[in-house]
Design an enzyme around this catalytic site. Sequence first.
Site, mmCIF file in Angstrom:
data_model
loop_
_atom_site.group_PDB
_atom_site.id
_atom_site.type_symbol
_atom_site.label_atom_id
_atom_site.label_comp_id
_atom_site.label_asym_id
_atom_site.label_seq_id
_atom_site.Cartn_x
_atom_site.Cartn_y
_atom_site.Cartn_z
ATOM 1 N N SER A 128 32.463 -2.062 10.103
ATOM 2 C CA SER A 128 32.251 -0.905 11.103
ATOM 3 C C SER A 128 31.153 -1.502 12.165
ATOM 4 O O SER A 128 31.401 -1.397 13.394
ATOM 5 C CB SER A 128 31.975 0.157 10.538
ATOM 6 O OG SER A 128 33.053 0.900 9.936
ATOM 7 N N LYS A 157 -6.632 1.456 -17.445
ATOM 8 C CA LYS A 157 -7.251 1.638 -16.211
ATOM 9 C C LYS A 157 -8.700 1.637 -16.617
ATOM 10 O O LYS A 157 -9.314 2.209 -17.403
ATOM 11 C CB LYS A 157 -6.759 2.898 -15.471
ATOM 12 C CG LYS A 157 -7.190 3.105 -14.190
ATOM 13 C CD LYS A 157 -6.232 4.078 -13.706
ATOM 14 C CE LYS A 157 -6.174 4.285 -12.281
ATOM 15 N NZ LYS A 157 -5.262 5.319 -11.555
ATOM 16 N N ASP A 194 2.409 0.975 -12.593
ATOM 17 C CA ASP A 194 3.491 1.762 -13.338
ATOM 18 C C ASP A 194 3.759 3.110 -12.463
ATOM 19 O O ASP A 194 4.883 3.615 -12.589
ATOM 20 C CB ASP A 194 2.984 2.246 -14.810
ATOM 21 C CG ASP A 194 1.658 3.067 -14.812
ATOM 22 O OD1 ASP A 194 0.902 2.709 -13.832
ATOM 23 O OD2 ASP A 194 1.039 3.311 -15.781
ATOM 24 N N HIS A 219 -9.374 7.651 -10.424
ATOM 25 C CA HIS A 219 -8.644 6.756 -9.396
ATOM 26 C C HIS A 219 -9.158 6.772 -7.856
ATOM 27 O O HIS A 219 -10.042 7.942 -7.374
ATOM 28 C CB HIS A 219 -7.126 7.324 -9.384
ATOM 29 C CG HIS A 219 -6.204 6.648 -8.462
ATOM 30 N ND1 HIS A 219 -5.565 5.551 -8.750
ATOM 31 C CD2 HIS A 219 -6.100 6.804 -7.033
ATOM 32 C CE1 HIS A 219 -4.788 5.202 -7.804
ATOM 33 N NE2 HIS A 219 -4.979 5.674 -6.870
ATOM 34 N N ASN A 225 -0.806 1.179 -16.699
ATOM 35 C CA ASN A 225 -2.167 1.229 -17.279
ATOM 36 C C ASN A 225 -2.306 2.918 -17.605
ATOM 37 O O ASN A 225 -3.407 3.477 -17.695
ATOM 38 C CB ASN A 225 -3.119 0.946 -16.312
ATOM 39 C CG ASN A 225 -2.971 1.840 -15.033
ATOM 40 O OD1 ASN A 225 -2.593 2.842 -14.740
ATOM 41 N ND2 ASN A 225 -3.539 1.211 -13.933
ATOM 42 N N ARG A 270 30.485 3.045 18.811
ATOM 43 C CA ARG A 270 31.529 3.168 18.120
ATOM 44 C C ARG A 270 32.858 2.650 19.070
ATOM 45 O O ARG A 270 33.586 1.967 18.740
ATOM 46 C CB ARG A 270 32.010 4.291 17.217
ATOM 47 C CG ARG A 270 33.161 4.145 16.421
ATOM 48 C CD ARG A 270 33.556 5.470 15.707
ATOM 49 N NE ARG A 270 34.298 5.475 14.731
ATOM 50 C CZ ARG A 270 34.668 6.260 14.075
ATOM 51 N NH1 ARG A 270 34.127 7.440 13.923
ATOM 52 N NH2 ARG A 270 35.712 6.226 12.879
ATOM 53 N N GLY A 314 0.760 -1.397 0.129
ATOM 54 C CA GLY A 314 0.122 -0.115 0.054
ATOM 55 C C GLY A 314 0.919 1.329 -0.014
ATOM 56 O O GLY A 314 0.491 2.331 -0.547
ATOM 57 N N GLU A 345 19.897 1.105 1.861
ATOM 58 C CA GLU A 345 19.261 0.830 3.143
ATOM 59 C C GLU A 345 17.769 0.184 3.167
ATOM 60 O O GLU A 345 17.408 -0.504 3.975
ATOM 61 C CB GLU A 345 19.334 1.746 4.007
ATOM 62 C CG GLU A 345 20.584 2.248 4.746
ATOM 63 C CD GLU A 345 21.637 2.725 3.722
ATOM 64 O OE1 GLU A 345 22.909 3.083 4.009
ATOM 65 O OE2 GLU A 345 21.241 3.423 2.785
#
Length: 618
Positions: free
Chosen positions: A338, A239, A147, A253, A177, A466, A115, A359
């Site tokens: 690290s 669509k 898309d 939509h 679409n 660290r 979603g 990430e």
Amino acid sequence: MDTAELTQLGQQLRVDSVRASDAAQSGHPTSSMSAADLMAVLLARHLRYDFDRPDHPANDRFILSKGHASPLLYAAYRAAGAITDDELLTFRTLGSRLDGHPTPRKLPWVETATGSLGQGLPVGVGIALAGKRLDHVDYRVWVLCGDSEMAEGSIWEAAEHAGHEHLDNLVVIVDVNRLGQRGPTRHAHDLDAYARRFQAFGWHTVEVDGHDVDAVDRAYAEALSTTGQPTAVIARTLKGKGVAAVEDREGMHGKPLPDAAEAVEELGGPRDLRVRVQEPPAARALRSVPTRPLDLPRWQPGEPEKGVPTRDAFGKALAALGTARGDVVALDGEVGDSTRTEFFAKEHPDRSFECYIAEQQLVASSVGMAARGWVPYACTFAAFLTRAHDFVRMAAISGAGINLVGSHAGVAIGEDGPSQMGLEDLAMFRAVHGSTVLYPCDANQTARLVAAMAGLDGIRYLRTSRGATPVIYGPDEEFPVGGSKTLRSSADDRLTVVAAGVTVHEAIEAADALAADGIAVRVIDLYSVKPVDRDTLRRAAEETGCLLTVEDHHEEGGLGDAVLDAFTDGRPVPRLVRLAVRTMPGSATPAEELREAGIDAEAVAAAARLLVETAVVR
């Protein structure tokens, strides 16, 4: 099913998408209608899935990345006999399993919550990696994308990773679409624009008319026969296909059709076709995970004299956990030297994954592997996990069990400066539903918490440091999640200092200096930032009258706010003073950084003296 039956199945999926959205008076029927033929061919011809056994090891895995098209998914479930027509019409209602966007918390056939666009393919890459390198089972991962979400950077992190790993068990179907929420998408119906991008990342591509069921069938067969690279089936669709009032029209939509009854009639009326989905092939039984006694690394208090970085303790503990448990996997964002995941990689290379500087894909791969029953530990600098926050949020919606580890936290990292300093991470992870947030201060505490995380539910976050810190706990000390440790205490305590991680050692030094001046203060190591040890904090407030928190984190959402959570049940809030990082740091030595931020031992002692003096005056 033959061509005519596939066409009729596509129409049924459209009709049911319209009916479900009309019953709810909300939803995304037009986005569902564009992909109906793509779904029909997949369901009837290519998907191998036992709906009665969603945990079957050889089941193919399907992800609806365009999760707003959930009416299509639920219509497919009805066609497969997994849900009834009555349940289909409970879409988006209180108590229904059929949420507006699908989630595995409610439906066993959903692999991951979607979603938030751009997440299905990255999680699919994680599942495909598990199939190739962990499960060693020949299941296929099918991902249906829209898309619009092709504009998301996370899609291309996933595409590059899948190409690099040669994931030929992964197929993405792009429903082109042309229309997004507010108008045309960036590339509209230019299929080649999408194909060129996937090809650049090493994918095989097939361009197809998404409403020609025979052409779609051939495209899927081509994908299945492709080896050595993933496949993108890029389908031109319309669509709102099949209903003149909405087909290929802007402004339709995310809303039910204007006249659902007329639309259903135009689509040929309701149908009750049932699909006999192919059964998955025979596969070996679900893996038995080898287990051995856990032999965590051990350190004696005060040794070595220079201390041990908690990131080192994490790496060694994770490697030991990997030896004890064969279901533990480690993922890193190209900083393993690290974060110290390199210790795990050296001992367990077959369960170690390099996600590079991506990430979002790092977290998504973890979610995918967790969906297959593995126990992932994903690691990078605490500051860089902010990039993946939406993936963490969606993982919580999925109910995924993942362990995230952020190293190089706080100003204590020193000279690297503020771009590398995780100063928002505690707030970020505390805000995640059902999360656990842990911040150890020494090596033995770290090792114990690393092991404990493997048995928890939901999102688990461990913050590591660290620089070296003294070993203050014995190797057999226990650290229950939700607990704390009281390190200094007496009947004469004038206030309580609450700290976690690097500031625990500053608090101890301050307490000892104050004691030399005849001022007794209590010191609590609040290593479990969420859930917090409410009983200990409440008792300390009652007995000492004042709490002083000190944290290597911004003041918003961190340790101080966690302490306040102990007093949200109507109890009087004690006098509370917070020391935190309130200025923008620069480059300096770790000791200078702590001093400049006002969170070193001298600052703690000064604040405590002022509080005691103020209390005397009052």
